[in-house]
Enzyme design. Structure first.
Site, PDB file in Angstrom:
ATOM      1  NE  ARG A  37      -4.222  -2.123   1.720  1.00  0.00           N
ATOM      2  CZ  ARG A  37      -5.266  -2.081   2.987  1.00  0.00           C
ATOM      3  NH1 ARG A  37      -4.698  -1.772   4.202  1.00  0.00           N
ATOM      4  NH2 ARG A  37      -6.084  -2.594   2.837  1.00  0.00           N
ATOM      5  CE  LYS A 198     -20.771 -14.843   5.984  1.00  0.00           C
ATOM      6  NZ  LYS A 198     -21.044 -14.616   6.791  1.00  0.00           N
ATOM      7  N   GLY A 351     -10.757  -8.578  -0.906  1.00  0.00           N
ATOM      8  CA  GLY A 351      -8.808  -8.391  -0.491  1.00  0.00           C
ATOM      9  C   GLY A 351      -8.253  -9.858  -0.788  1.00  0.00           C
ATOM     10  N   GLY A 374     -13.533  -3.823   1.008  1.00  0.00           N
ATOM     11  CA  GLY A 374     -14.577  -3.300   0.437  1.00  0.00           C
ATOM     12  C   GLY A 374     -15.108  -2.176  -0.081  1.00  0.00           C
TER      13      GLY A 374
HETATM   14  P1  ADP Z   1     -13.073 -11.179  -0.848  1.00  0.00           P
HETATM   15  O1  ADP Z   1     -12.261 -10.834   0.342  1.00  0.00           O
HETATM   16  O2  ADP Z   1     -12.057 -11.664  -2.014  1.00  0.00           O
HETATM   17  O3  ADP Z   1     -14.712 -10.899  -1.545  1.00  0.00           O
HETATM   18  P2  ADP Z   1     -14.419 -13.022   0.834  1.00  0.00           P
HETATM   19  O4  ADP Z   1     -13.413 -12.755   2.012  1.00  0.00           O
HETATM   20  O5  ADP Z   1     -15.901 -12.983   0.681  1.00  0.00           O
HETATM   21  O6  ADP Z   1     -13.569 -13.186  -0.494  1.00  0.00           O
HETATM   22  O7  ADP Z   1     -14.281 -14.783   0.830  1.00  0.00           O
HETATM   23  C1  ADP Z   1     -13.319 -15.565   1.246  1.00  0.00           C
HETATM   24  C2  ADP Z   1     -13.353 -16.277   2.247  1.00  0.00           C
HETATM   25  O8  ADP Z   1     -13.994 -17.620   1.479  1.00  0.00           O
HETATM   26  C3  ADP Z   1     -12.469 -17.347   1.960  1.00  0.00           C
HETATM   27  O9  ADP Z   1     -11.188 -17.224   3.372  1.00  0.00           O
HETATM   28  C4  ADP Z   1     -12.621 -18.433   1.794  1.00  0.00           C
HETATM   29  O10 ADP Z   1     -11.666 -19.846   2.306  1.00  0.00           O
HETATM   30  C5  ADP Z   1     -13.916 -18.828   1.709  1.00  0.00           C
HETATM   31  N1  ADP Z   1     -14.217 -19.914   1.175  1.00  0.00           N
HETATM   32  C6  ADP Z   1     -14.284 -20.210  -0.357  1.00  0.00           C
HETATM   33  N2  ADP Z   1     -14.958 -21.035  -0.283  1.00  0.00           N
HETATM   34  C7  ADP Z   1     -15.396 -21.623   0.460  1.00  0.00           C
HETATM   35  C8  ADP Z   1     -16.116 -22.663   0.636  1.00  0.00           C
HETATM   36  N3  ADP Z   1     -16.562 -24.230  -0.630  1.00  0.00           N
HETATM   37  N4  ADP Z   1     -16.350 -22.876   1.868  1.00  0.00           N
HETATM   38  C9  ADP Z   1     -15.935 -22.403   2.804  1.00  0.00           C
HETATM   39  N5  ADP Z   1     -15.163 -21.056   3.113  1.00  0.00           N
HETATM   40  C10 ADP Z   1     -15.082 -21.288   1.484  1.00  0.00           C
HETATM   41 MG    MG Z   2     -12.619 -11.493   2.247  1.00  0.00          MG
END
Ligand code: ADP
Ligand code: MG
Length: 394
Positions: A37, A198, A351, A374
């Site tokens: 960053r 989720k 992230g 975010g």
């Molecule tokens: P980002 O930060 O890129 O927006 P998220 O925070 O929404 O992504 O999601 C990341 C998390 O989702 C990771 O920690 C990963 O382990 C979890 N994840 C991905 N697939 C699954 C799954 N099938 N079951 C449980 N957790 C999952």
């Molecule tokens: Mg995340």
């Protein structure tokens, strides 16, 4: 871009307040463990110093909750910035008040000063008018280069912008340009890949992207809720039971809009999410009752990969599996490589998704990896970010 940038204002000799995102990870000894960053802000800082501005940097670090907290001081950040810039960086022990005022007064043209953590004062996150006035009194112009906090209306990015001419720095400009380009005038086919734990975190993003994309590929934990909506059994997998109906509605919206919504055809399952789990690949129709879905399978990687090959624009948010654990990382790594090999304009938000692309070693072959977790999600939801809205129009 519709917003003014540092190139559109005269900064020579001026006191330029620059909101940067120096919210970097520190180790127990207080050393910076990842300076990504800080590096990302260098083009703006170098430009301003080169234009003979008096450069006054302000940032937050961690969550000190409106109080002075010794472990969240910015001294280590100033030291690393000094190494990276190769010129002295001054540091003030507060971001407002007499100390800050004197530090600013002593600045010559082209000098760089870093103010102390903005969040040592409760007024920053409260967007308090008096706190904003005290910050604004230190400068003549505001440059906002902190895309990562642009989705929050805080004093340093919103309050100060009411009081001083406010323009975008180069990093902010790149973020807004890339994200608005893919949402506003994407080359087609436009494919989005969504994953993550989720569906509830991403409803707004999916809903907005369904108005724009030609295909939506869904993986990760959120796919389970869609499987359920489609009548499949998913064993012990993560499920948001209260979102099954919503998943069904999103599938319906996809049909109505003519969006090709694709779910995984095979998945990696294991009895538990553990790094030494006994993982195996099964078709989605045969998930054992005592197992969890933890990644997309090889056939799905291939299928999604083929759609990526033909795409002209790709947006990716959310890992396709629990990529932090080796047995469940292949899907996410495969998709990351697919993106890197694609000729499409590729944009990544979130992230964990950015971390996954780093882990795959292909970050250099992605068109744009957003620095704002975010903030990039809210942008993809189609929301106007307060920190961006506060910038002057061209
Ligand atoms: P980002 O930060 O890129 O927006 P998220 O925070 O929404 O992504 O999601 C990341 C998390 O989702 C990771 O920690 C990963 O382990 C979890 N994840 C991905 N697939 C699954 C799954 N099938 N079951 C449980 N957790 C999952
Ligand atoms: Mg995340």
């Amino acid at each position: 871009m519709a917003k003014k940038t540092v190139r559109d204002v005269d900064v020579s000799g001026k006191r330029v307040l620059v909101r940067v995102d120096f919210n970097v990870p520190l180790d127990k000894e207080g050393h910076v463990t990842d300076d990504t960053r800080i590096k990302a802000a260098l083009p703006t800082i170098k430009y301003l110093a080169g234009e003979k501005a008096r450069v006054i940097l302000m940032s937050h670090l961690g969550r000190p909750k409106g109080q002075v907290n010794e472990s969240y001081r910015l001294d280590a950040v100033a030291a690393r910035l000094e190494q990276l810039l190769g010129v002295p960086v001054r540091k003030a022990d507060d971001c407002i008040g007499e100390q800050a005022r004197q530090a600013v007064e002593q600045l010559g043209e082209g000098d760089v000063l870093l103010l102390e953590n903005l969040r040592f004062h409760p007024g920053e996150e409260k967007n308090d008018a008096d706190f904003a006035r005290q910050l604004a009194a230190l400068g003549d112009v505001l440059v906002n280069d902190a895309f990562g906090t642009a989705h929050r209306a805080h004093a340093s990015n919103q309050g100060v912008a009411q009081l001083l001419p406010a323009v975008a720095g180069f990093l902010m400009e790149k973020e807004i340009t890339m994200l608005s380009q893919v949402l506003g005038s994407p080359g087609r086919p436009f494919v989005a890949i969504m994953g993550g734990a989720k569906v509830s975190d991403k409803i707004g993003v999916i809903d907005n992207l369904l108005n724009k994309v030609d295909a939506l590929l869904i993986g990760g934990g959120m796919a389970n809720t869609f499987f359920k909506a489609g009548g499949l059994t998913i064993g012990k997998s993560l499920l948001e039971a209260d979102k099954v109906e919503l998943a069904g509605q999103l599938m319906k919206k996809a049909r109505e809009k003519g969006v090709d919504l694709q779910l995984p055809v095979d998945v990696v399952v294991a009895p538990a999410a553990s790094p030494d789990a006994d993982a195996r690949v099964v078709p989605v129709s045969a998930v054992p009752g005592d197992c969890m879905i933890l990644d997309i399978g090889p056939e799905t990687v291939q299928k999604f990969g083929n759609l990526l090959k033909d795409a002209v624009t790709v947006v990716w948010n959310g890992p396709l599996g629990v990529f932090e654990m080796e047995p469940f990382a292949k899907g996410t790594m495969g998709i990351a490589r697919g993106l890197a090999d694609s000729k499409a304009v590729t944009v990544i938000g979130g992230g964990d998704s950015a971390a996954a692309v780093e882990k795959a070693g292909v970050a250099g072959r992605i068109t744009h990896i957003s620095t704002g977790g975010g903030a990039s999600l809210e942008f993809l939801e189609g929301k106007e970010l307060p920190g961006v809205a506060a910038l002057q129009d061209k």
